[in-house]
Design an enzyme around this catalytic site. Structure first.
Site, PDB file in Angstrom:
ATOM      1  N   ASP A  50       0.917  -1.117   0.144  1.00  0.00           N
ATOM      2  CA  ASP A  50      -0.155  -0.198  -0.239  1.00  0.00           C
ATOM      3  C   ASP A  50       0.865   1.184  -0.017  1.00  0.00           C
ATOM      4  O   ASP A  50       1.368   1.446   1.021  1.00  0.00           O
ATOM      5  CB  ASP A  50      -0.799   0.002   1.319  1.00  0.00           C
ATOM      6  N   ASP A 107      -1.278   5.306  -6.849  1.00  0.00           N
ATOM      7  CA  ASP A 107      -1.731   4.545  -5.922  1.00  0.00           C
ATOM      8  C   ASP A 107      -1.589   2.848  -6.269  1.00  0.00           C
ATOM      9  O   ASP A 107      -2.142   2.666  -7.424  1.00  0.00           O
ATOM     10  CB  ASP A 107      -3.123   4.620  -5.413  1.00  0.00           C
TER      11      ASP A 107
END
Length: 444
Positions: free
Chosen positions: A117, A319
């Site tokens: 992440d 992301d």
């Protein structure tokens, strides 16, 4: 009962520890798509299209949540500094299309599979005994068996970056780390050893790494997910704690059941197709994202530029976990218009209504899906995107544009579909983001 196990852990630590190093030299770790056949989270009963639709739903939820909690007058300057936000929040990866890596915790080298992440700072896992945990297939981590485990103190600097913190018994740091979709992890901030098994078979360990030991966790986490590896721009992130200022990954296209790589440390990139663009960051625990600037697109011969360029069309979050990409609505409109004038497939309005994506095209099984060339213009170069970077098969024979319009000008997102089959390198120290076209299914 625990005494022989403790002796075994001590023996393993004494035998294996000389094989490890605290130096942050370059090393590679294998990563797998969570829905590939190699993944421990692979669900045999779910169809690929079930996974796609769940990922689409979560992408939209994540984009709305991010915009709602961070919508403010935000500016990013060349010095890459910003003021502290009053509200702590960061995205989570709960559905399909995430990528997993295996890390080992403690001196007992307990393995966990965790989601990579780049938008989250805290690395955490569920710990035993758990008071209110989501169902997890693997055994919970028991830090008491680690010879290097310690509770972090409220006076520790990194305690301030672990969400909402409070002082527990003996001044131990308790945390509540919330995510944009309402998920959360709560527990004790600890320090322990974190180890990696590299692709060359060498074990690399780092001691006194701050981790979240979650005793109350809830949200969209799945039973196959043991936690999250936080790689965001934050003093608390794993990359910062192990002294890494450059990291790269290569994400294989969806549906490819192969192991790819994440590289911690410098990786030489010199391909003629290499594109380098400025990487913008905040110096803040509370807004740990990586940004870059998009100046426009080209679809075939049509140039698409922002109508409101002064909004900094700009500041796009890259992301690793969000599936879709979200771009300014005016750019999206221009791309859709250019596609409509050059693509001859029949549009599927029902699927567009169901998914929220458009355009969606019916592609006959006898055809090879082809689209005009799509190029994205960065501040620093142009990057050609393939059909697999821009379209997603959401139903058999139905291809949908994997970019959605964003109406929150400062909170655009470059999702992982757009990143597949590129080596994506974050050179934090030099403020550079690099893309090198690569077949990630064969990347070594």
């Amino acid at each position: 009962m625990a005494y022989p196990y403790t002796l075994l852990c001590l023996f393993l630590a004494l035998v294996l520890l000389p094989l490890h190093s605290n130096a942050a030299s370059t090393f590679q770790i294998g990563i797998v798509h969570r829905d590939s056949l190699l993944s421990p989270t692979h669900n045999k009963s779910a169809t690929p299209f079930d996974t796609v639709k769940r990922a689409i739903q979560r992408s939209f939820a994540r984009e709305k949540a991010l915009a709602s909690i961070t919508h403010a007058n935000v500016s990013i300057n060349a010095s890459r500094h910003a003021k502290r936000s009053d509200l702590f929040s960061t995205p989570v990866r709960g559905g399909g299309f995430e990528f997993l890596m295996k890390i080992y915790l403690g001196t007992q080298f307990y393995p966990i599979w965790a989601i990579i992440d780049t938008g989250s700072a805290l690395t955490w896992t569920q710990c035993f005994p758990c008071k209110a945990c989501y169902q997890q297939n693997d055994l919970l981590y028991a830090p008491d068996f680690s010879l290097l485990y310690k509770s972090a103190l409220c006076t520790d600097d990194l305690c301030q970056g672990a969400g909402i913190t409070s002082c527990g018994a003996d001044s131990h740091c308790n945390y509540l780390y919330s995510y944009a979709d309402g998920s959360y992890t709560a527990g004790n901030l600890i320090t322990d050893q974190v180890s990696f098994s590299t692709t060359t078979g060498i074990h690399v360990s780092f001691q006194k790494v701050y981790l979240g030991c979650g005793y109350a966790n809830a949200g969209v986490f799945s039973p196959e997910q043991d936690g999250i590896v936080g790689l965001a721009n934050s003093p608390l992130s794993l990359t910062n704690q192990i002294g890494v200022t450059v990291f790269s990954y290569c994400l294989p296209a969806y549906g490819t059941s192969v192991e790819s790589k994440i590289t911690f440390g410098p990786l030489a990139l010199s391909d003629p197709g290499l594109v380098t663009t400025p990487l913008y960051t905040y110096s803040s625990y509370y807004y740990p994202f990586y940004f870059f600037s998009i100046t426009g697109f080209r679809v075939g011969d049509s140039e698409i530029t922002p109508w409101y360029y002064d909004y900094a069309g700009g500041y796009t979050i890259i992301d690793s976990g969000t599936t879709l990409s979200f771009i300014p609505w005016d750019l999206h409109y221009g791309i859709v218009y250019a596609l409509s004038s050059s693509v001859n497939y029949q549009e599927n309005y029902d699927v567009e209504y169901q998914t929220g994506l458009y355009p969606c095209y019916n592609v006959p099984s006898s055809d090879t899906f082809t689209i005009p060339q799509i190029v994205v213009h960065f501040d620093g170069g142009d990057l050609e995107l393939s059909a697999k970077n821009t379209f997603l098969e959401v139903e058999p024979g139905v291809q949908c544009f994997a970019f959605a319009p964003s109406y929150y000008y400062f909170y655009n997102i470059w999702g992982n579909i757009a990143q597949t089959n590129f080596i994506v390198q974050y050179d934090i120290g030099n403020g550079q983001l690099k893309f090198q076209p690569t077949d990630c299914s064969t990347f070594t």
